[in-house]
Design a protein around this motif. Sequence first.
Motif, mmCIF file in Angstrom:
data_model
loop_
_atom_site.group_PDB
_atom_site.id
_atom_site.type_symbol
_atom_site.label_atom_id
_atom_site.label_comp_id
_atom_site.label_asym_id
_atom_site.label_seq_id
_atom_site.Cartn_x
_atom_site.Cartn_y
_atom_site.Cartn_z
ATOM 1 N N LYS A 353 -13.040 9.341 20.462
ATOM 2 C CA LYS A 353 -12.797 10.614 19.771
ATOM 3 C C LYS A 353 -11.524 10.507 18.944
ATOM 4 C CE LYS A 353 -12.941 14.738 18.357
ATOM 5 N NZ LYS A 353 -13.950 15.111 17.349
ATOM 6 N N SER A 354 -11.607 10.886 17.685
ATOM 7 C CA SER A 354 -10.456 10.802 16.791
ATOM 8 C C SER A 354 -10.324 12.063 15.962
ATOM 9 C CB SER A 354 -10.606 9.597 15.860
ATOM 10 O OG SER A 354 -9.660 9.618 14.809
ATOM 11 N N VAL A 355 -9.089 12.526 15.785
ATOM 12 C CA VAL A 355 -8.808 13.616 14.854
ATOM 13 C C VAL A 355 -7.938 13.139 13.697
ATOM 14 C CG1 VAL A 355 -9.084 15.447 16.558
ATOM 15 C CG2 VAL A 355 -6.831 14.383 16.259
ATOM 16 N N GLY A 356 -7.542 11.858 13.731
ATOM 17 C CA GLY A 356 -6.789 11.272 12.630
ATOM 18 C C GLY A 356 -5.292 11.365 12.810
ATOM 19 N N LEU A 357 -4.600 10.289 12.462
ATOM 20 C CA LEU A 357 -3.138 10.235 12.538
ATOM 21 C C LEU A 357 -2.568 9.799 11.200
ATOM 22 C CD1 LEU A 357 -2.625 8.412 15.967
ATOM 23 C CD2 LEU A 357 -2.313 10.842 15.495
ATOM 24 N N GLY A 358 -1.397 10.345 10.873
ATOM 25 C CA GLY A 358 -0.755 9.988 9.618
ATOM 26 C C GLY A 358 -0.412 8.516 9.522
ATOM 27 N N ILE A 359 -0.102 7.876 10.656
ATOM 28 C CA ILE A 359 0.256 6.447 10.599
ATOM 29 C C ILE A 359 -0.940 5.605 10.169
ATOM 30 C CG2 ILE A 359 2.132 6.608 12.275
ATOM 31 C CD1 ILE A 359 0.167 5.335 14.309
ATOM 32 N N MET A 360 -2.155 6.108 10.352
ATOM 33 C CA MET A 360 -3.322 5.386 9.859
ATOM 34 C C MET A 360 -3.275 5.314 8.333
ATOM 35 S SD MET A 360 -6.120 7.241 12.360
ATOM 36 C CE MET A 360 -7.552 6.304 11.816
ATOM 37 N N ASP A 361 -2.931 6.443 7.700
ATOM 38 C CA ASP A 361 -2.804 6.475 6.240
ATOM 39 C C ASP A 361 -1.687 5.546 5.769
ATOM 40 O OD1 ASP A 361 -4.785 8.528 5.787
ATOM 41 O OD2 ASP A 361 -3.338 9.958 6.595
ATOM 42 N N LEU A 362 -0.546 5.618 6.442
ATOM 43 C CA LEU A 362 0.612 4.832 6.028
ATOM 44 C C LEU A 362 0.333 3.335 6.142
ATOM 45 C CD1 LEU A 362 3.517 4.269 5.258
ATOM 46 C CD2 LEU A 362 4.229 4.954 7.564
ATOM 47 N N ALA A 363 -0.089 2.897 7.308
ATOM 48 C CA ALA A 363 -0.291 1.466 7.531
ATOM 49 C C ALA A 363 -1.387 0.904 6.623
ATOM 50 C CB ALA A 363 -0.634 1.217 9.000
ATOM 51 N N LEU A 364 -2.516 1.610 6.548
ATOM 52 C CA LEU A 364 -3.620 1.097 5.740
ATOM 53 C C LEU A 364 -3.374 1.297 4.246
ATOM 54 C CD1 LEU A 364 -6.666 2.221 7.910
ATOM 55 C CD2 LEU A 364 -5.633 -0.043 7.737
ATOM 56 N N GLY A 365 -2.623 2.354 3.885
ATOM 57 C CA GLY A 365 -2.275 2.553 2.482
ATOM 58 C C GLY A 365 -1.415 1.416 1.958
ATOM 59 N N LYS A 366 -0.413 1.015 2.745
ATOM 60 C CA LYS A 366 0.423 -0.118 2.352
ATOM 61 C C LYS A 366 -0.402 -1.394 2.243
ATOM 62 C CE LYS A 366 4.509 -0.982 3.721
ATOM 63 N NZ LYS A 366 5.678 -1.344 4.547
ATOM 64 N N ALA A 367 -1.288 -1.595 3.217
ATOM 65 C CA ALA A 367 -2.120 -2.793 3.205
ATOM 66 C C ALA A 367 -3.044 -2.809 1.990
ATOM 67 C CB ALA A 367 -2.928 -2.878 4.493
ATOM 68 N N LEU A 368 -3.598 -1.648 1.630
ATOM 69 C CA LEU A 368 -4.494 -1.581 0.480
ATOM 70 C C LEU A 368 -3.738 -1.855 -0.820
ATOM 71 C CD1 LEU A 368 -7.515 -0.952 -0.043
ATOM 72 C CD2 LEU A 368 -6.812 1.349 -0.691
ATOM 73 N N ILE A 369 -2.532 -1.340 -0.918
ATOM 74 C CA ILE A 369 -1.710 -1.613 -2.102
ATOM 75 C C ILE A 369 -1.432 -3.112 -2.217
ATOM 76 C CG2 ILE A 369 0.610 -1.322 -3.066
ATOM 77 C CD1 ILE A 369 0.504 1.589 -2.087
ATOM 78 N N ASN A 370 -1.143 -3.752 -1.089
ATOM 79 C CA ASN A 370 -0.897 -5.199 -1.105
ATOM 80 C C ASN A 370 -2.141 -5.968 -1.552
ATOM 81 O OD1 ASN A 370 1.735 -4.899 -0.221
ATOM 82 N ND2 ASN A 370 1.205 -5.126 1.935
ATOM 83 N N LEU A 371 -3.299 -5.572 -1.040
ATOM 84 C CA LEU A 371 -4.535 -6.240 -1.443
ATOM 85 C C LEU A 371 -4.830 -6.013 -2.925
ATOM 86 C CD1 LEU A 371 -6.967 -5.598 1.564
ATOM 87 C CD2 LEU A 371 -6.035 -7.783 0.817
ATOM 88 N N ALA A 372 -4.547 -4.794 -3.404
ATOM 89 C CA ALA A 372 -4.782 -4.489 -4.814
ATOM 90 C C ALA A 372 -3.930 -5.383 -5.708
ATOM 91 C CB ALA A 372 -4.477 -3.020 -5.080
ATOM 92 N N ARG A 373 -2.698 -5.632 -5.294
ATOM 93 C CA ARG A 373 -1.832 -6.511 -6.083
ATOM 94 C C ARG A 373 -2.351 -7.942 -6.076
ATOM 95 N NH1 ARG A 373 3.861 -3.935 -3.753
ATOM 96 N NH2 ARG A 373 3.884 -2.105 -5.153
ATOM 97 N N GLU A 374 -2.822 -8.410 -4.911
ATOM 98 C CA GLU A 374 -3.358 -9.764 -4.820
ATOM 99 C C GLU A 374 -4.601 -9.924 -5.683
ATOM 100 O OE1 GLU A 374 -4.136 -10.809 -0.800
ATOM 101 O OE2 GLU A 374 -2.088 -10.426 -0.113
ATOM 102 N N LYS A 375 -5.437 -8.886 -5.726
ATOM 103 C CA LYS A 375 -6.710 -8.959 -6.435
ATOM 104 C C LYS A 375 -6.614 -8.415 -7.861
ATOM 105 C CE LYS A 375 -9.145 -8.365 -2.007
ATOM 106 N NZ LYS A 375 -9.877 -9.631 -1.907
ATOM 107 N N ASN A 376 -5.402 -8.019 -8.257
ATOM 108 C CA ASN A 376 -5.155 -7.508 -9.610
ATOM 109 C C ASN A 376 -6.034 -6.293 -9.920
ATOM 110 O OD1 ASN A 376 -3.708 -7.573 -12.045
ATOM 111 N ND2 ASN A 376 -5.310 -8.765 -13.072
ATOM 112 N N VAL A 377 -6.051 -5.359 -8.989
ATOM 113 C CA VAL A 377 -6.794 -4.107 -9.158
ATOM 114 C C VAL A 377 -5.799 -2.958 -9.234
ATOM 115 C CG1 VAL A 377 -8.431 -2.507 -8.074
ATOM 116 C CG2 VAL A 377 -8.808 -4.986 -7.922
ATOM 117 N N GLY A 378 -6.024 -2.014 -10.134
ATOM 118 C CA GLY A 378 -5.146 -0.853 -10.251
ATOM 119 C C GLY A 378 -4.150 -1.010 -11.379
#
Length: 384
Positions: A353-378
């Motif tokens: 059961k999950s209602v969502g946590l802000g740290i999920m956004d923070l941790a995965l948001g940073k990771a997605l930004i890093n991947l976007a830079r590696e893949k030249n997206v955005g």
Amino acid sequence: MDFSVLSDKNVKTLLVNFEKSDISYMANTLETAFLSYSVETESQYQPHRQGVTRSNGQTTLFMPATLSDGVSVKIVGVPPPQSSQTSLAPPLRGVLVVCDEQGKCLGVVNSEEFTAFRTSLGSILPYQYRKRTDHVVVFGAGKQALWHLRLALVLRGSDIQTVTIINRSPKRAQQLIDRLHEMDSQSGMKTTPDVKFSIVDAESSPTLSKFQDSTRSAIQRADVIFCTTPTKTPLFPAEWLINEQGRCKTRYISAIGSYNLDMAELDPNLLHAITTTDLGSYNPGQGSNEAGGVILVDSREACALEAGEIVQANLSTNRMLEVGELVNLQRTGDQKTKDALGSWLENGLVLYKSVGLGIMDLALGKALINLAREKNVGYRLDEF
């Protein structure tokens, strides 16, 4: 330091093309965030989310988060309630702002698709251990349902035989199936060719009784059940899983759609049965006289305050195991504990059961930004 901007199209491009290795990277990132929240000291530094509702019903949510290496705020607009019950609710719009620990902004991410992905990834963390995932049932046909199925298919598509979508509208359910096939075409992956899709919908069923019979059949056949709807009434009665026929197999069940006290996707009687009787859940006190097991949650505190089914079941916090605690036990527990956890995750009755946590956004948001830079997206600026 570069400043990145990821539009909704950019986010979709990244996520649709995720391979197993990308999902593994994001999953490890999320596990680390959960671990820091549950076992380390990060829970004490998490601000509460805030909401502002105007007289017309328009609501704005502010969801801040902090970790030792960053800070974020997600802003989400929730439209006023629809005047017609048959109208489909518009998608939730929002943006995630990600900064480093000193407040220097690293980037902004359109959060519409991202939120559905990050919530679904939380459900996939326990799911990935399952031995049997032949028959998958999903309630709902929105973005959460889409990403639960997409991640499951990328990771375990060769093991999945059937996917049953239970939804009020057959049109939306078919659009979900079409979108999954489209994702395969866009990414060049083949996750769906051997999967048989079917739809159980209220509109096409000749009677309510027929719809309930079809739903019951799908539920009792299922190895995996994904619940992704903001319903105020349980999606199915507990009896379907705790009677003699329901006990013939164990299942993995995740419920992420209900996030307020007036919502409940799961029958509170199911939670009560899992935590007080032997249905195949993990019992931390095995060997003691105490019967019953635990349910898996992202946060005891958040679920106890916000999850309607947990409050209605009057569930004690000692009957909840946080994902971060699970990760810690898997890494540091003795061999007996590791074996018991492994057996439970692979073959037992696991309810998340999950209602969502802000740290999920923070941790995965940073990771997605890093991947976007590696893949030249955005879009990138040299400075901001």
